[in-house]
Design an enzyme around this catalytic site. Sequence first.
Site, mmCIF file in Angstrom:
data_model
loop_
_atom_site.group_PDB
_atom_site.id
_atom_site.type_symbol
_atom_site.label_atom_id
_atom_site.label_comp_id
_atom_site.label_asym_id
_atom_site.label_seq_id
_atom_site.Cartn_x
_atom_site.Cartn_y
_atom_site.Cartn_z
ATOM 1 N N THR A 41 1.179 -4.608 4.163
ATOM 2 C CA THR A 41 0.729 -5.105 5.392
ATOM 3 C C THR A 41 0.256 -6.471 5.502
ATOM 4 O O THR A 41 0.231 -6.997 6.508
ATOM 5 C CB THR A 41 0.065 -4.044 6.174
ATOM 6 O OG1 THR A 41 -1.485 -4.059 5.214
ATOM 7 C CG2 THR A 41 0.478 -2.782 6.377
ATOM 8 N N ASP A 42 -0.296 -6.870 4.461
ATOM 9 C CA ASP A 42 -0.964 -8.290 4.556
ATOM 10 C C ASP A 42 -0.193 -9.390 4.946
ATOM 11 O O ASP A 42 -0.277 -10.190 5.547
ATOM 12 C CB ASP A 42 -1.789 -8.518 3.110
ATOM 13 C CG ASP A 42 -2.964 -7.812 2.866
ATOM 14 O OD1 ASP A 42 -3.345 -6.839 3.855
ATOM 15 O OD2 ASP A 42 -3.701 -7.786 1.949
ATOM 16 N N THR B 154 0.810 -1.261 0.150
ATOM 17 C CA THR B 154 0.231 0.055 0.090
ATOM 18 C C THR B 154 1.034 1.312 0.020
ATOM 19 O O THR B 154 0.368 2.294 -0.550
ATOM 20 C CB THR B 154 -0.708 0.129 1.295
ATOM 21 O OG1 THR B 154 -1.788 -1.015 1.310
ATOM 22 C CG2 THR B 154 -1.807 1.224 1.262
ATOM 23 N N SER C 137 1.532 -7.641 -0.867
ATOM 24 C CA SER C 137 2.127 -8.761 -0.198
ATOM 25 C C SER C 137 1.235 -9.749 -0.204
ATOM 26 O O SER C 137 1.618 -11.069 0.136
ATOM 27 C CB SER C 137 2.814 -8.191 1.143
ATOM 28 O OG SER C 137 1.676 -8.012 2.029
#
Length: 336
Positions: A87-88, A12, A54
């Site tokens: 962040t995933d 992001t 990710s």
Amino acid sequence: MSKVIVLSTGGTIATRRDGQGVGLAQDRVRELLGRLPVDPGVELDGMDVLCAGSYLFTLADMREVAVRAREALTDPDVLGVVVTHGTDGMEETAYLADLFHDDPRPVVFTGAQLPADAADGDGPRNLADAIAVAAGGRACGLGVLIGFDGQIFAASGTRKTHTLASSAFSAPDSGPLGRVRDGQVNILMTPARAKPLDLDAFDLDGVRTDIVALYPGCDEAALRAVVEAGATGVVLQALGAGNANPRIRDEVARITEAGVVVALSTRVDAGPVAALYGNGGGADLVEAGAIPTGTLRSPQARVLLSALLGCHRDPVRVRAELRSRTWNPTPIERTK
């Protein structure tokens, strides 16, 4: 001259949206560094490794990030490394890198919850904070870290706990190691760390690890299916402190006997896995061959299992290493 290496992998923090509001990672490290809100006070050297969300990353991609971080640290002028990341999957890549990290200098993962084209995006501040942690010297010896929304976490045990909030990460069983404010780094805790694994020995060929979610009334169909698909390791995301039912217990015993390594985690947010109950509960699963993973949750338990299988292959040795590495991590308070 002393410097910090910034490795960009997408996410992001590098995302821009189209006319329909759908985001796609596209900014490179040059654009990320160009948006820093303050002078970092240290030379920066940026490198593009990947450029994707990710949620698309494979274990091979995560291994590549760990390799590139290690390569960056071969330069004695480097104070530390920052990895910008989606962040995933950040908790998985950061933890995998930490398993192999054998240098006192820090590697700090960071990212954003708002895209690069958001007027009030959090990416530039998170990146500036991560650079301050990597450059400041106070994080030496702490391993791989996650820096996000002013907080600093050990990679192990940290997970994404909110889908949208700016404070996306937490470590429910230990809390943050420290904080960053206006470029000032304050470290309060030192995480316990195991001996690093050998990154050169980490070969993913033939390694498949899956997570099987358990729920009240489930049968063994999903567990059997991943093994039939070639899984050499399975993480059970169990109920409570690590419970299932007699059918799952029997299947665990069968596949363990066949050489599959089974790790036992839980769907509960905090607390360790514990062998407390019979009739298919945690005590029965452990007796059947499942290895409890302490306070590691399923995503990081899968990473650890994959790393051990990729390094050692032998199920007996992998089970022994898994037992020795999945303690309940308790950060040590630093003396002032």
